[in-house]
Structures are given as C-alpha cells and as structure tokens.
Enzyme design. Structure first.
Site, short mmCIF file in Angstrom:
data_model
loop_
_atom_site.label_atom_id
_atom_site.label_comp_id
_atom_site.label_asym_id
_atom_site.label_seq_id
_atom_site.Cartn_x
_atom_site.Cartn_y
_atom_site.Cartn_z
N GLY A 30 0.81 -1.22 0.00
CA GLY A 30 0.00 0.00 0.00
C GLY A 30 0.84 1.26 0.00
O GLY A 30 2.03 1.25 -0.28
N LEU A 32 0.51 3.71 -2.18
CA LEU A 32 0.95 3.52 -3.56
C LEU A 32 1.58 4.79 -4.16
O LEU A 32 1.17 5.90 -3.85
CB LEU A 32 -0.25 3.11 -4.42
CG LEU A 32 -0.97 1.84 -3.93
CD1 LEU A 32 -2.20 1.57 -4.77
CD2 LEU A 32 -0.03 0.64 -3.94
N HIS A 36 4.67 1.66 -7.93
CA HIS A 36 3.64 0.60 -7.93
C HIS A 36 2.82 0.68 -9.22
O HIS A 36 2.45 -0.34 -9.80
CB HIS A 36 2.67 0.78 -6.75
CG HIS A 36 3.30 0.64 -5.41
ND1 HIS A 36 3.46 1.71 -4.56
CD2 HIS A 36 3.78 -0.44 -4.76
CE1 HIS A 36 4.03 1.30 -3.44
NE2 HIS A 36 4.23 0.00 -3.53
N ARG A 186 8.46 4.67 1.88
CA ARG A 186 9.14 5.19 3.07
C ARG A 186 9.68 6.61 2.87
O ARG A 186 10.00 7.28 3.86
CB ARG A 186 10.30 4.27 3.47
CG ARG A 186 9.83 2.94 4.05
CD ARG A 186 11.00 2.13 4.56
NE ARG A 186 10.57 1.01 5.36
CZ ARG A 186 10.48 -0.25 4.91
NH1 ARG A 186 10.77 -0.52 3.65
NH2 ARG A 186 10.08 -1.21 5.70
#
Ligand code: PAF
Length: 285
Positions: A30, A32, A36, A186
């Site tokens: 997740g 995103l 992704h 992150r």
C-alpha cells in the site's frame, strides 16, 4: 473494481474473473506511488485480469523496525487503483492472512542471509512466506515486482524455480524522482534534510555504472569511489555497499568482468533506503 477483505471473497471473485483470461498480480504493502503504478500498468498491458494485494505484512518486519509507523492510506490507494482500471483488490487483516497457530515458513537459504538479510535477519523469510501465500490465494499467471528491491526479486525468482511454483515473475525497472531518488513508500518519512541528501544513492550508482562500463574497474575501486561519494553526505549512515554477481548475488572480487549488481543501503534516522543498479563492463555490452 471489486474489493475483497477475505480469502473466500477473493477466491470467489477470481473464479468468475479468470474465465476472461490470464490474471496478473501486483503484490503491494500500500501507500501507492508511481513505482507501484508502473507494475500495475505492465500487468494491465499483459493480462485480462489485474489483481492487487494491499497488505503490510508483519512477518517481514523485525521487532525494532517500522511496522507500526509504515505509512498507510487505504482510501487513497483504492481510488488510485480504481482510476487505473484494476479489476480486484485484496486488502486483508493480518488475522485473515495468518492462522493464529501458523508454524510453516518459506525461506531461501543463502539469498536470505546475505546483504539486507544481515541487517534484517527474518525479513526475507517473511517476504517469501507471504508471497507464497499470495501466489496460492490468487493463483496468478504472472506476478510483478519492482527491481528496486533487487534482492527480494532474486529471492522470489529462486523460490519460484526451486518450488516449481507456476507463476511467471516479472521485474519492472525502478521509477525515480527527477533528482534520481528511487520511489519508495518510506520516502514520505524522510526529514527535509535527509530528503535533500538521499539522491546521493542514485548519484553513486550513476558513477559506478560509468566506471564499470569503461572497463577495467575492480570491485575495490568502485566501492572506494562510492564510499567517498557517500562520505560527503550531510546526513545518513552507510549500512552497506556491495557489489555482487547479478544472477546469484555471490560476492565478486578483482576486476568486474561480467554483469554485477551494485547494492546500497543507507539509513537516514529510522528510514532505511536501498537502491541498486545492474552494471555491465563494456566488453559485455
Ligand atoms: O515489496 C513489497 O512491497 C513487499 O515486500 C511484498 C512483495 C508486497 C511482500 O509483502
């Protein structure tokens, strides 16, 4: 777009969708980003059915790692996936994925112990186990992973080959910010000072690529140049700089005469950033 919270719902949905043709799975945790979405776009181009999982997998986080602070935004993620034309999303709880008394794990040996495996000892066991479970739950024809997590991709390829898992694994090139920083969920947790320092990872990889392409570079000389560049960072602690065989991740020594992967891990306070580049000497180009 169907949103499934249980394995049962998902299996039922896929039984119906699968009659249309091949299923492409994009496993995610997740939060995103464009990285992704590059996987989703490729899955969309190659399959009739695109399935995405959103699951922050607890078993791949160590006790002192960032499981509780890992960024999450489920509503936003679902909207992005809807807009991208995804067919089905699986967004389970940990209790739905793992039995309380689960006692079976999947682990590649050597590949899980080296590099990031030394910094995060149980990490790849958690990844291999959850990816196997996702493969069993979705039974996809193809599955898409980012090349940024090169060791993860190597672990998954090895696991699929060793265990005869009938899935085609496809690695997708890293998507980067304009200044070279590899996209990662992150990144949002970097302070502005650390965010300003972080592109040095990509700059180090650019330098390594040029040195190796020129021919005659050694593992020692390339590592030294990278460490010198990283030493100039205003913040960040170098966790590892490694140059390994691009296929097996075995250590390389001396002159770099075949395809190698340069793997960097740098910690910016609680955020561990990793990046990689496959580099090839000119005689192999
Ligand atoms: O790369 C990730 O986001 C995760 O490691 C994965 C493959 C979804 C497994 O939890």
């Amino acid at each position: 777009m169907l949103v499934c919270y249980t394995k049962h719902e998902l299996r039922q949905a896929l039984t119906e969708l699968r009659v249309n043709g091949s299923v492409g799975l994009v496993p995610t945790m997740g939060y995103l980003h464009e990285g992704h979405m590059a996987l989703v776009a490729r899955a969309r181009a190659e399959n009739k059915v695109v399935a995405v999982s959103i699951f922050v997998n607890p078993t791949q986080f160590g006790a002192n790692e960032d499981l509780s602070t890992y960024p999450r935004d489920s509503e936003r993620d679902l909207q992005i996936l809807r807009d991208a034309g995804v067919d089905v999303v699986f967004t389970p709880t940990a209790g739905e994925v793992y039995l309380l008394d689960a006692d079976t794990h999947v682990e590649t040996g050597y590949l899980s112990r080296v590099l990031i495996g030394r910094i995060r000892p149980k990490h790849f066991r958690g990844v291999a186990t959850v990816v196997t479970k996702l493969f069993n739950i979705f039974q996809p024809d193809r599955a898409y992973f980012g090349c940024k997590d090169y060791q993860q991709l190597t672990v998954i390829n090895k696991m699929v080959a060793d265990l005869d898992i009938p899935v085609e694994v496809i690695g997708i090139p890293t998507v980067r910010e304009a200044d070279g920083l590899a996209l990662s969920s992150r990144n949002v947790r970097l302070t502005s000072k650390n965010r300003a320092a972080a592109p040095v990872l990509c700059q180090s990889l650019d330098r390594a690529e040029v040195l190796v392409a020129g021919g005659g570079a050694t593992v020692h000389s390339v590592k030294k140049e990278i460490l010198d560049l990283l030493a100039g960072m205003p913040s960040g602690v170098v966790e590892s700089v490694d140059i390994r065989d691009a296929g097996t991740l075995a250590p390389m020594r001396g002159r770099i005469a075949s395809a190698a992967v340069v793997l960097l891990a740098v910690r910016f306070e609680s955020v561990l950033l990793i990046d990689q580049r496959v580099v090839t000497p000119s005689n192999n180009r």
